[in-house]
Motif scaffolding. Structure first.
Motif, PDB file in Angstrom:
ATOM      1  N   ASN A 173       0.864  -1.414  -0.272  1.00  0.00           N
ATOM      2  CA  ASN A 173       0.028  -0.062   0.180  1.00  0.00           C
ATOM      3  C   ASN A 173       0.795   1.285  -0.292  1.00  0.00           C
ATOM      4  O   ASN A 173       1.009   2.215   0.418  1.00  0.00           O
ATOM      5  CB  ASN A 173      -0.913   0.074   1.620  1.00  0.00           C
ATOM      6  CG  ASN A 173      -2.053  -1.118   1.006  1.00  0.00           C
ATOM      7  OD1 ASN A 173      -2.644  -1.872   0.004  1.00  0.00           O
ATOM      8  ND2 ASN A 173      -2.030  -1.989   2.604  1.00  0.00           N
ATOM      9  N   THR A 175       2.168   4.553  -1.038  1.00  0.00           N
ATOM     10  CA  THR A 175       1.401   6.117  -1.276  1.00  0.00           C
ATOM     11  C   THR A 175       2.643   7.304  -1.906  1.00  0.00           C
ATOM     12  O   THR A 175       3.799   7.102  -0.682  1.00  0.00           O
ATOM     13  CB  THR A 175       0.584   6.379  -0.783  1.00  0.00           C
ATOM     14  OG1 THR A 175      -0.099   6.130  -0.210  1.00  0.00           O
ATOM     15  CG2 THR A 175      -0.001   8.171  -1.203  1.00  0.00           C
ATOM     16  N   LYS A 187      -0.251  12.499  -7.225  1.00  0.00           N
ATOM     17  CA  LYS A 187      -0.446  11.022  -5.909  1.00  0.00           C
ATOM     18  C   LYS A 187      -0.189   9.789  -6.652  1.00  0.00           C
ATOM     19  O   LYS A 187      -0.284   9.457  -8.025  1.00  0.00           O
ATOM     20  CB  LYS A 187      -1.649  11.325  -5.539  1.00  0.00           C
ATOM     21  CG  LYS A 187      -1.409  10.558  -3.945  1.00  0.00           C
ATOM     22  CD  LYS A 187      -2.338  10.855  -3.055  1.00  0.00           C
ATOM     23  CE  LYS A 187      -2.820  10.326  -1.626  1.00  0.00           C
ATOM     24  NZ  LYS A 187      -3.673  10.533  -0.612  1.00  0.00           N
ATOM     25  N   PHE A 189      -0.076   6.185  -6.620  1.00  0.00           N
ATOM     26  CA  PHE A 189      -0.222   4.951  -5.404  1.00  0.00           C
ATOM     27  C   PHE A 189       0.122   3.186  -6.134  1.00  0.00           C
ATOM     28  O   PHE A 189      -0.050   3.123  -7.074  1.00  0.00           O
ATOM     29  CB  PHE A 189      -2.123   4.603  -5.310  1.00  0.00           C
ATOM     30  CG  PHE A 189      -2.945   5.640  -5.157  1.00  0.00           C
ATOM     31  CD1 PHE A 189      -3.519   5.982  -4.294  1.00  0.00           C
ATOM     32  CD2 PHE A 189      -3.280   6.989  -5.993  1.00  0.00           C
ATOM     33  CE1 PHE A 189      -3.522   6.780  -3.302  1.00  0.00           C
ATOM     34  CE2 PHE A 189      -3.429   8.210  -4.919  1.00  0.00           C
ATOM     35  CZ  PHE A 189      -3.536   7.944  -4.656  1.00  0.00           C
ATOM     36  N   ASP A 191      -0.423  -1.637  -4.737  1.00  0.00           N
ATOM     37  CA  ASP A 191       0.034  -1.579  -3.927  1.00  0.00           C
ATOM     38  C   ASP A 191       0.317  -2.339  -3.301  1.00  0.00           C
ATOM     39  O   ASP A 191       0.864  -3.019  -2.038  1.00  0.00           O
ATOM     40  CB  ASP A 191      -0.942  -3.088  -4.823  1.00  0.00           C
ATOM     41  CG  ASP A 191      -2.753  -3.180  -4.720  1.00  0.00           C
ATOM     42  OD1 ASP A 191      -2.776  -2.318  -4.545  1.00  0.00           O
ATOM     43  OD2 ASP A 191      -3.580  -4.096  -5.192  1.00  0.00           O
TER      44      ASP A 191
END
Length: 358
Positions: A173, A175, A187, A189, A191
């Motif tokens: 996760n 970021t 931004k 992202f 996994d």
């Protein structure tokens, strides 16, 4: 040096290293008995186990140097006193200060070894020791120490992972937020983020980038992406042992970088830094105390001296741990926390030495 100096110095070093060689196999045996189940379950290669226990030896020898030294000084000095050798030395015209000299020479040798271990050898051993522990012994439980890692890597970028696994250098996760002034520009992202040591890039799985526009945002999606981010993998290093794995110069730079980032772990890191210097100094303090309390022949014999010595050692460890935790968990000064036990026991050493001379 004269015959007296060589005689005491040999006894000093021989007893100290003998005690190390005696207790380290015991510690290894106890640790192996506790960990053997997981080692066999995960079929750890034999050479990795041997390397782990070599690192284990260096790490714990470095931590327990002053205590082993203190007990060894009390042990062999008590034997000298019980054999009336101390009385013979002092009756021959040797002052107590002169009698102390070979002890200080021995303490200088041991302190130099402790300093070398603390500055260079122990950090490398700590790296291998902790990597093995997280890879084979702690499993997923080891990741608990590295959940929810935030880091501001420069003036514009903030990164976050929900968990980080140090054994394979991967995080979940992930970021990255990029700001210009107070305005969020984009931004990222993913996994999973994983560091590839071969080409020094970061591999992102299920990559999503959201670019903030004036009216509408743009979204880019990719199953896998490779990035050459400018932050170091150490940004995700577990706080539980980050400082212990660095040589002194690297640790100083690391602390400065963490201060700029506003890290909440500065107290812990500075405790590690100051202990690299306080441990060698404690060698001299404990040597003086050990000599002063055990150079007198007592009715109870060596047992009384050892009991007194073990009591002092436990009090020293208690002070060291309590103030260390205070510095790590609060705003208490790390410098004061690390050096306070040495100051207290240094005053005690002067007082006991003064009375021993009398």
């Amino acid at each position: 040096m004269k015959i007296l100096d060589w005689y005491i110095l040999r006894r000093y070093l021989f007893t100290f290293f003998s005690m190390l060689l005696l207790f380290i196999p015991i510690m290894i045996t106890v640790n192996l008995a506790e960990k053997i189940g997981k080692i066999l379950e995960k079929e750890v290669p034999f050479w990795e186990v041997m390397e782990y226990y070599l690192n284990f030896t260096i790490v714990f020898a470095n931590l327990l140097f002053p205590i082993f030294l203190f007990l060894s000084v009390i042990w062999f000095t008590s034997k000298l006193a019980n054999n009336t050798e101390v009385i013979a030395f002092l009756s021959s015209g040797v002052s107590f200060t002169r009698f102390l000299r070979p002890y200080l020479i021995g303490a200088s040798i041991v302190a130099a070894i402790a300093l070398l271990l603390g500055l260079y050898l122990a950090p490398k051993a700590n790296t291998g020791f902790n990597e093995f522990k997280y890879k084979y012994l702690k499993g997923r439980a080891g990741v608990q120490d590295t959940k929810h890692v935030y880091s501001q890597i420069n003036d514009n970028d903030i990164i976050y992972v929900s968990s980080f696994n140090p054994s394979d250098k991967s995080g979940r996760n992930f970021t990255l937020e990029h700001f210009e002034g107070n305005e969020l520009k984009y931004k990222i992202f993913a996994d999973q983020i994983k560091y590839d040591e071969k080409d020094s890039t970061y591999k992102l799985t299920r990559y999503v980038k959201r670019v903030v526009g004036q009216e509408d945002d743009s979204i880019f999606i990719q199953r896998r992406m490779n990035f050459d981010f400018k932050f170091n993998i150490e940004e995700f290093t577990p706080v539980s042992y980050a400082a212990e794995t660095k040589t002194y110069s690297d640790l100083v730079r690391f602390i400065e970088r963490e201060k700029k980032k506003g890290s909440s772990q500065i107290g812990r890191y500075e405790v590690v830094k100051y202990r690299k210097w306080s441990l060698p100094v404690s060698v001299f303090i404990l040597t003086i105390i050990g000599l002063s309390v055990s150079s007198v022949k007592r009715r109870g014999g060596m047992g009384v001296n050892l009991l007194f010595g073990i009591s002092i050692a436990l009090v020293y460890v208690f002070f060291d741990k309590i103030f260390g935790v205070m510095a790590e968990q609060s705003s208490f000064s790390p410098l004061v926390a690390v050096w306070f036990p040495n100051i207290i026991f240094g005053i005690l050493a002067i007082y006991i030495l003064y009375n021993a001379k009398r």
